[in-house]
Design a protein around this motif. Structure first.
Motif, mmCIF file in Angstrom:
data_model
loop_
_atom_site.group_PDB
_atom_site.id
_atom_site.type_symbol
_atom_site.label_atom_id
_atom_site.label_comp_id
_atom_site.label_asym_id
_atom_site.label_seq_id
_atom_site.Cartn_x
_atom_site.Cartn_y
_atom_site.Cartn_z
ATOM 1 N N ALA A 404 0.839 -1.202 0.000
ATOM 2 C CA ALA A 404 0.000 0.000 0.000
ATOM 3 C C ALA A 404 0.871 1.249 0.000
ATOM 4 O O ALA A 404 1.825 1.336 0.778
ATOM 5 C CB ALA A 404 -0.912 0.011 1.222
ATOM 6 N N PRO A 405 0.554 2.217 -0.860
ATOM 7 C CA PRO A 405 1.298 3.477 -0.846
ATOM 8 C C PRO A 405 1.028 4.268 0.421
ATOM 9 O O PRO A 405 -0.117 4.372 0.868
ATOM 10 C CB PRO A 405 0.781 4.219 -2.088
ATOM 11 C CG PRO A 405 -0.550 3.599 -2.376
ATOM 12 C CD PRO A 405 -0.472 2.181 -1.913
ATOM 13 N N GLY A 406 2.069 4.824 1.022
ATOM 14 C CA GLY A 406 1.909 5.574 2.264
ATOM 15 C C GLY A 406 1.005 6.781 2.123
ATOM 16 O O GLY A 406 0.364 7.184 3.091
ATOM 17 N N SER A 407 0.936 7.350 0.926
ATOM 18 C CA SER A 407 0.119 8.547 0.726
ATOM 19 C C SER A 407 -1.357 8.303 0.988
ATOM 20 O O SER A 407 -2.117 9.252 1.207
ATOM 21 C CB SER A 407 0.304 9.071 -0.704
ATOM 22 O OG SER A 407 0.009 8.065 -1.662
ATOM 23 N N LYS A 408 -1.788 7.043 0.971
ATOM 24 C CA LYS A 408 -3.194 6.726 1.263
ATOM 25 C C LYS A 408 -3.563 7.025 2.708
ATOM 26 O O LYS A 408 -4.735 7.168 3.045
ATOM 27 C CB LYS A 408 -3.481 5.247 0.991
ATOM 28 C CG LYS A 408 -3.273 4.810 -0.439
ATOM 29 C CD LYS A 408 -4.325 5.375 -1.356
ATOM 30 C CE LYS A 408 -4.135 4.851 -2.768
ATOM 31 N NZ LYS A 408 -5.060 5.494 -3.716
ATOM 32 N N PHE A 409 -2.557 7.117 3.576
ATOM 33 C CA PHE A 409 -2.810 7.171 5.005
ATOM 34 C C PHE A 409 -2.534 8.547 5.616
ATOM 35 O O PHE A 409 -2.454 8.677 6.833
ATOM 36 C CB PHE A 409 -1.963 6.114 5.720
ATOM 37 C CG PHE A 409 -2.111 4.743 5.128
ATOM 38 C CD1 PHE A 409 -3.238 3.978 5.368
ATOM 39 C CD2 PHE A 409 -1.128 4.219 4.284
ATOM 40 C CE1 PHE A 409 -3.393 2.719 4.808
ATOM 41 C CE2 PHE A 409 -1.267 2.961 3.723
ATOM 42 C CZ PHE A 409 -2.404 2.206 3.979
ATOM 43 N N SER A 410 -2.401 9.556 4.775
ATOM 44 C CA SER A 410 -2.081 10.883 5.285
ATOM 45 C C SER A 410 -2.659 11.956 4.378
ATOM 46 O O SER A 410 -2.848 11.739 3.171
ATOM 47 C CB SER A 410 -0.559 11.054 5.387
ATOM 48 O OG SER A 410 -0.220 12.346 5.843
ATOM 49 N N VAL A 411 -2.939 13.112 4.956
ATOM 50 C CA VAL A 411 -3.357 14.271 4.165
ATOM 51 C C VAL A 411 -2.152 15.132 3.833
ATOM 52 O O VAL A 411 -2.280 16.174 3.189
ATOM 53 C CB VAL A 411 -4.413 15.104 4.920
ATOM 54 C CG1 VAL A 411 -5.704 14.310 5.085
ATOM 55 C CG2 VAL A 411 -3.897 15.569 6.286
#
Length: 443
Positions: A404-411
């Motif tokens: 999973a790409p980390g960008s999915k979990f942060s704004v």
């Protein structure tokens, strides 16, 4: 011939001149394709003049359409039709693909189905649940409440069974938070929580975390913006798998003193974790909602979580839920109650904890052997920092590994990938660790 979408055109097609009527009719025109994507809407004042209504009415109607994300822009540059899809969808979750049978899918931090308990006896017991097939909107079956109270981390006024942890969060946000409010949330966090907040239209205030949980100083800064709620995971983080220390939880409580912010505790990893349950519920009983999900411990198809809070908060949540399901299946509630009391199930859960911990530890050690160190893993996955998310994803995909790409979990920008360890078998660890190390840093 290109249609002339002038104010006069809208005057002929908008029958209801109220704010909601204009929003509804214009949405219908977009849905039918009469107003295609890319259409520029007339200036508000011009449209208001032709319709014979106040510019404020037009402005409020367009604001409703912006919430649906089908128009955008405002001010001197004008307003445009930007979309024609009206069904809300969790954008972060839905962007995950089906990677196929030949790919090792480590993108989802999910339980190993081989480690979940058998449901046969539990469901047989559930089929005899008290009040079965009654339309009475029962909040929680007495036998389930009795079972959860034994290990609940504090003594709340009320409990409510819900259709899973995210259903609990979705419902309580809609029941207790005013649309458009600010909500503070740990960063990074579960992508489905971000989906819920983004769909709700909340202003998201990220709270920076370290390996012990949200930083008190970052929470203090967030509280200066007077968020309606603070949403965090009080035990094990579902993205980083960091374990919140007791000292950090107490420090967060100190920061929350003197504020009226709603406190939402989402214990989604739950009893798979080696760490004990903990909560601020005893300290702030009037404004804590504590959620415990049973999906990762007992099985996702049970679709069950339990939340607790003050009698007033639980009543408000239940009142909102009455618009939809009204109550959670008595069969499933009774089945979970049976599983919580069954000694064999609890023994298998203890074994599962050890196996998950062992798998995480083996992967951590294999990464360290290649020169990549990550913190101890207390959950079902790890968040590995990388120099380039895109390079990391491509490098792993070339080796038939999906993460999973980390960008999915942060704004905010987050250069990382999340790798599930919960289903990682011993014979796969070395290959995945080698590929992850290569993916972490372009040559």
């Amino acid at each position: 011939m290109v249609p002339d979408f002038s104010s006069e055109w809208f005057a002929r097609h908008l029958e209801d001149r109220t704010m909601r009527g204009i929003a509804r009719d214009m949405a219908g025109l977009i849905r039918r394709g009469a107003l295609p994507v890319g259409t520029k809407l007339p200036p508000i004042r011009d449209l208001a003049y032709v319709l014979g209504i106040s510019p404020a009415t037009i402005s409020e109607a367009l604001s409703e359409l912006r919430k649906l994300k089908i128009i955008n822009g405002k001010g001197r540059n004008g307003t445009w039709v930007s979309g024609d899809h009206f069904a809300a969808k969790p954008a972060r979750l839905m962007s995950f693909g089906n990677y196929g049978d030949d790919v090792l899918d480590l993108s989802m931090a999910i339980p190993d189905t081989a480690l979940l308990p058998s449901l046969e006896q539990a469901l047989r017991h559930g089929a005899q649940a008290e009040g079965l097939n009654s339309y009475q909107r029962v909040r929680i079956l007495p036998e389930l409440e009795e079972a959860v109270r034994r290990d609940w981390p504090y003594e709340p006024e009320a409990f409510l069974a819900t259709n899973g942890g995210y259903n609990a969060t979705y419902t309580l946000i809609h029941a207790l938070v005013t649309p458009g409010s600010s909500i503070a949330i740990e960063d990074p966090t579960a992508m489905r929580l971000l989906d819920i907040l983004e769909d709700f239209g909340a202003k998201i205030i990220p709270v920076t975390c370290d390996d012990q949980g949200p930083l008190p100083s970052s929470l203090a800064s967030a509280l200066e913006q007077k968020p309606a709620a603070f949403l965090f995971q009080p035990r094990v983080h579902s993205v980083t798998s960091h374990c919140m220390s007791k000292e950090r939880l107490m420090a967060l409580g100190d920061v929350l003193e003197g504020h009226d912010t709603l406190i939402i505790e989402d214990d989604g990893v739950a009893d798979i974790a080696m760490a004990p349950r903990q909560t601020l519920g005893a300290r702030f009983p009037d404004r804590v909602v504590h959620i415990l999900s049973y999906s990762k411990t007992l099985g996702p198809d049970l679709r069950l979580a339990v939340l607790s809070g003050s009698a007033s908060l639980v009543e408000q949540i239940q009142s909102y839920r009455s618009f939809s399901s009204g109550w959670t299946s008595r069969i499933l509630q009774s089945a979970v109650a049976w599983l919580l009391k069954d000694e064999a199930t609890q023994h298998s859960l203890e074994q599962a904890k050890q196996i998950y911990r062992q798998r995480a530890s083996h992967f951590q050690q294999a990464l360290a052997a290649h020169g990549k160190n990550i913190p101890n893993n207390h959950g079902l996955c790890c968040l590995m920092p990388v120099e380039s998310e895109q390079f990391a994803l491509i490098t792993l995909a070339a080796r038939n590994i999906a993460v999973a790409p980390g960008s999915k979990f942060s704004v905010r920008p987050l250069a990382a990938v999340r790798i599930a360890t919960s289903t990682l078998q011993d014979h796969q660890v070395e290959d995945v660790a080698r590929a992850a190390f290569l993916a972490s840093k372009p040559a």
